[in-house]
Enzyme design. Structure first.
Site: not given
Ligand code: PAF
Length: 283
Positions: A30-31, A33, A35, A37, A61, A149, A153, A186
């Site tokens: 989801m951007g 970003l 470390e 990612h 979501q 993390k 999911q 994020s």
């Protein structure tokens, strides 16, 4: 590095005859970003020929009173980081194209999506499973990478992929932590300086439970109680859940073993943070 906004364009590249036998590796995000990612992208780079990153803040979501509108965004910085990690294609679809008028199909993964974040955020994993299924159909990856993390999911996506015979290998990557142990997210961007300090209670709770486990404690109710007590000492923190679950099925059990997951969700001010550990694995 190519930036693609159109679904048809992305799909055409993924199924074009020019693809030949080239393997596509895919990191959906989801951007905003960080470390964590970057670690997925670097690993993705080694596992295939064409590395695709998607950036899409997926509205379905998020619950009604959640942080969709203020979710942090910085497309320019994200593209720089993507480029530095060797990304070939950044796919940035619009909400209007992903969910056009009349969109009415969803993917529901049942049992494994019910406890933990599924209980606190009803509908959340339907939104995740639906968007990931759509993204898989658009990007046609051979391999897709997700961070541990978001442990549940990852379990939901593995279940969906297996149940629906999606030809994608799912890779889970270790949690990346800041120097002081706070898991990268994020959403850490929401924290004030004092809240960032309070956020340390999650890793302290995990360390407390891991210490007890290493000393021989196997009662999950004791491990949970002790982890919870650490968080409750922090005045800015409100526990959403602290639970021990089987790391594969996410079923509850009275006794912990090396495969047991300790999962936490804690609100620090307005910010909901999650973290976890599996007792038999490295922190
Ligand atoms: O983990 C995330 O960033 C999102 O939940 C995902 C998997 C990209 C789906 O929107």
């Amino acid at each position: 590095m190519q930036i693609i906004n159109s679904i048809v364009h992305m799909q055409a590249l993924a199924i074009a005859p020019e693809r030949g036998g080239r393997r596509i590796t895919f990191v959906p995000t989801m951007g905003f970003l960080h470390e964590g990612h970057a670690s997925l992208l670097r690993e993705g780079r080694t596992r295939g020929d064409v590395l695709v990153l998607s950036i899409f803040v997926n509205p379905i979501q998020f619950g009604k009173n959640e942080d969709l509108d203020r979710y942090p965004r910085d497309m320019e910085r994200d593209c720089q980081l993507a480029d530095a990690c060797g990304v070939d294609i950044v796919f940035i679809p619009t909400v209007a194209e992903m969910y056009p008028q009349g969109f009415q199909t969803g993917v529901t993964v049942r049992d494994i999506a019910l406890p933990l974040c599924g209980a606190s955020r009803p509908g959340h994993f339907d939104g995740v499973a639906t968007v990931v299924a759509k993204l898989f159909n658009i990007v046609r990856p051979d391999v897709a990478l997700f961070g541990c993390k978001d442990y549940q999911q990852l379990a939901v996506i593995r279940t969906m992929t297996a149940d629906l015979n999606m030809p994608v290998e799912i890779v889970g990557m270790p949690i990346v932590r800041e120097a002081d142990g706070v898991a990268m997210s994020s959403r850490n961007a929401y924290l004030s300086a004092s809240e960032r300090q309070s956020a340390l209670c999650l890793i302290q709770a995990i360390k407390r439970a891991r210490g007890l486990y290493a000393a021989g404690e196997r009662s999950t109710s004791v491990l949970i109680r002790e982890a919870r007590a650490v968080i409750e000492q922090e005045t800015a923190a409100v526990v959403d859940y602290v639970e021990c679950r089987n790391g594969e099925t996410l079923h509850e059990s009275d006794l912990a073993d090396g495969g047991t997951l300790l999962a936490l969700a804690v609100k620090i001010g307005q910010t909901r943070l999650i973290d976890n550990t599996v007792f038999g694995e490295e922190l």
